[in-house]
Design a protein around this motif. Sequence first.
Motif, mmCIF file in Angstrom:
data_model
loop_
_atom_site.group_PDB
_atom_site.id
_atom_site.type_symbol
_atom_site.label_atom_id
_atom_site.label_comp_id
_atom_site.label_asym_id
_atom_site.label_seq_id
_atom_site.Cartn_x
_atom_site.Cartn_y
_atom_site.Cartn_z
ATOM 1 N N THR A 12 108.168 113.127 28.632
ATOM 2 C CA THR A 12 107.038 113.650 27.849
ATOM 3 C C THR A 12 107.606 114.115 26.491
ATOM 4 N N ASP A 13 106.724 113.797 25.418
ATOM 5 C CA ASP A 13 107.061 114.072 24.128
ATOM 6 C C ASP A 13 106.444 115.291 23.913
ATOM 7 N N LEU A 14 105.753 116.121 24.714
ATOM 8 C CA LEU A 14 105.173 117.417 24.562
ATOM 9 C C LEU A 14 106.419 118.361 24.509
ATOM 10 N N PRO A 15 106.207 119.439 23.684
ATOM 11 C CA PRO A 15 107.214 120.598 24.000
ATOM 12 C C PRO A 15 107.305 121.115 25.362
ATOM 13 N N LEU A 16 108.358 121.211 25.719
ATOM 14 C CA LEU A 16 108.989 121.504 27.022
ATOM 15 C C LEU A 16 109.543 122.943 27.277
ATOM 16 N N LEU A 17 109.211 123.806 27.974
ATOM 17 C CA LEU A 17 109.656 125.286 28.115
ATOM 18 C C LEU A 17 109.952 125.434 29.504
ATOM 19 N N LEU A 18 111.144 126.131 29.667
ATOM 20 C CA LEU A 18 111.630 126.459 30.924
ATOM 21 C C LEU A 18 111.304 128.015 31.483
ATOM 22 N N LYS A 19 110.486 128.115 32.389
ATOM 23 C CA LYS A 19 110.113 129.592 32.880
ATOM 24 C C LYS A 19 110.923 129.999 33.926
ATOM 25 N N GLY A 20 111.645 131.250 33.843
ATOM 26 C CA GLY A 20 112.548 132.025 34.943
ATOM 27 C C GLY A 20 113.943 131.562 34.762
ATOM 28 N N ILE A 21 114.218 131.389 33.526
ATOM 29 C CA ILE A 21 115.612 131.169 33.170
ATOM 30 C C ILE A 21 116.215 132.307 32.514
ATOM 31 N N GLY A 22 117.172 132.849 32.580
ATOM 32 C CA GLY A 22 117.874 133.991 32.404
ATOM 33 C C GLY A 22 119.223 134.075 31.899
ATOM 34 N N HIS A 23 120.079 133.412 32.565
ATOM 35 C CA HIS A 23 121.411 133.369 32.454
ATOM 36 C C HIS A 23 121.498 132.752 30.877
ATOM 37 N N PRO A 24 122.500 133.346 30.045
ATOM 38 C CA PRO A 24 122.759 132.561 28.748
ATOM 39 C C PRO A 24 123.489 131.498 28.742
ATOM 40 N N ASP A 25 124.143 131.149 29.803
ATOM 41 C CA ASP A 25 124.824 129.716 30.013
ATOM 42 C C ASP A 25 123.626 128.660 30.169
ATOM 43 N N ASP A 26 122.772 129.398 31.101
ATOM 44 C CA ASP A 26 121.765 128.192 31.396
ATOM 45 C C ASP A 26 120.783 127.982 30.219
ATOM 46 N N VAL A 27 120.663 129.165 29.470
ATOM 47 C CA VAL A 27 119.837 128.823 28.328
ATOM 48 C C VAL A 27 120.504 127.753 27.414
ATOM 49 N N ARG A 28 121.829 128.132 27.090
ATOM 50 C CA ARG A 28 122.592 126.956 26.228
ATOM 51 C C ARG A 28 122.371 125.667 26.719
ATOM 52 N N GLU B 98 120.018 120.327 26.353
ATOM 53 C CA GLU B 98 119.407 119.109 26.991
ATOM 54 C C GLU B 98 117.871 118.757 26.407
ATOM 55 N N GLY B 99 117.789 119.557 25.324
ATOM 56 C CA GLY B 99 116.469 119.028 24.489
ATOM 57 C C GLY B 99 115.401 119.764 24.923
ATOM 58 N N VAL B 100 115.682 120.952 25.580
ATOM 59 C CA VAL B 100 114.248 121.432 25.696
ATOM 60 C C VAL B 100 113.743 122.374 24.407
ATOM 61 N N ASP B 101 112.485 122.739 24.470
ATOM 62 C CA ASP B 101 112.131 123.251 23.118
ATOM 63 C C ASP B 101 111.763 124.658 23.143
ATOM 64 N N GLY B 102 111.657 125.293 24.156
ATOM 65 C CA GLY B 102 111.514 126.792 24.296
ATOM 66 C C GLY B 102 111.848 127.229 25.842
ATOM 67 N N ILE B 103 112.238 128.561 25.550
ATOM 68 C CA ILE B 103 112.688 129.190 26.799
ATOM 69 C C ILE B 103 111.709 130.431 27.187
ATOM 70 N N PRO C 289 117.474 140.159 25.256
ATOM 71 C CA PRO C 289 118.241 139.904 23.889
ATOM 72 C C PRO C 289 119.313 138.915 24.128
ATOM 73 N N ALA C 290 119.929 138.732 25.416
ATOM 74 C CA ALA C 290 121.055 137.676 25.525
ATOM 75 C C ALA C 290 120.468 136.371 25.555
ATOM 76 N N VAL C 291 119.131 136.124 26.005
ATOM 77 C CA VAL C 291 118.412 135.052 26.143
ATOM 78 C C VAL C 291 118.194 134.818 24.647
#
Length: 378
Positions: free
Chosen positions: A246-262, A267-272, A292-294
């Motif tokens: 999809t070309d829609l903005p993609l957000l990941l919900k429930g992600i919390g570890h800074p390494d996962d966020v990076r 991977e081209g995600v648009d929002g956390i 704050p770390a996220v």
Amino acid sequence: IGLYLAGLGGELPAYPLTFAGLEAAAQAKMEHRLWDYVAGGAGDEHTQRANVAAFERWGILPRMLSGAAERDLSVELFGHRLPAPVLMAPIGVLGVMTDDGHGDLAAAAASASSGIPMIASTLMQDPLEEVAAALGDTPGFFQLYTPNDREVAESLVRRAEAAGFRGIVVTLDTWTLGFRPRDLQHATFPQLRGACLANYFSDPVFRSRLAASPEDDPGAATLHWAMTFGNPTLTWDDLAWLRDLTDLPLLLKGIGHPDDVRRAKDEGVDGIYCSNHGGRQAASAPALELLPAVVDAADGLPVLFDSGVRSGADVIKALALGATAVGIGRPYGYGAVLGGTAGIEFVLSCLLAEADLTMGLNGYAGIAELTREVLLRC
Ligand code: FNR
């Protein structure tokens, strides 16, 4: 101000003004097993209590004589100007929370009238197309629980695109249900089933997997849903597939570890979307403490936050810790229980009024002024 003026004339507010009041009134109105499903959480529920306590540990530093008589709470999110940095978090069983069974449409109507976006859950009782149509001009987002059948997942995403949703929120923390003693004790799930499978039962690809239609054999359809819904083996490879889909903005919900966020950013995600699911999924998952770390790891990507937001002051604190916008869950759910669309509108307007007043009384005129320096550990 409207509430105060009405109060001067002796008029009482239509619904309770505090979260505690909403909670007590909603509990009194709901069937006790459904209440436990909505209000309850994982394990001994210390996680959801900790979500609320985390906010109480912060104070807001006051600045006087700063000229904050006029405030601007509006915020830009994925190209949309929102009236306030608040969203309705996805709630999968809004249908059981309203008298007429159409809690999703009630929330969509409140979203349309308030301009506060709704994140519509995969597990809605009203089909996503009807909910999207009811949102009017307010941008809406579709929350995806990624089923283990890729073609069904793709079908849900395509339907969300076609319906006009402006982004896809992929919830990662619920590939199976958390250990929720209240529900296990009451065997609540059979009661919820009818309230949350409409998007599957109306899905052409899901239907093509069944020997008989869900109308003719709801038991078999529910069983097939149960086998399809969970996706314990979901990995970053699946995320890359979703990103390509999809070309829609993609957000990941429930992600919390800074390494996962990076990694998500790479991977081209648009929002956390930093969240511990309101303390309903993994016991002892932090939420506000992670923010704050996220935000630092997201390095400029929009960061949404939910879990434990109970007041306008909480909204201000999450913004000061770096959130772009804040999701609320149970508070608007209780508004739905008490008064459908009107109840949700009431809860949202009180939350926004309190956020606005808290900002102003503390001397801040705009969201850009809400930085970490504004908070004091108490
Ligand atoms: C939820 N939540 C949720 N999240 C999600 O991604 N998809 C869903 O279908 C649901 N369903 C759901 C049902 C109920 C009854 C509740 C209370 C919550 C989690 C929700 O989006 C949000 O993360 C939390 O509700 C936020 O915490 P508070 O505001 O309830 O403390």
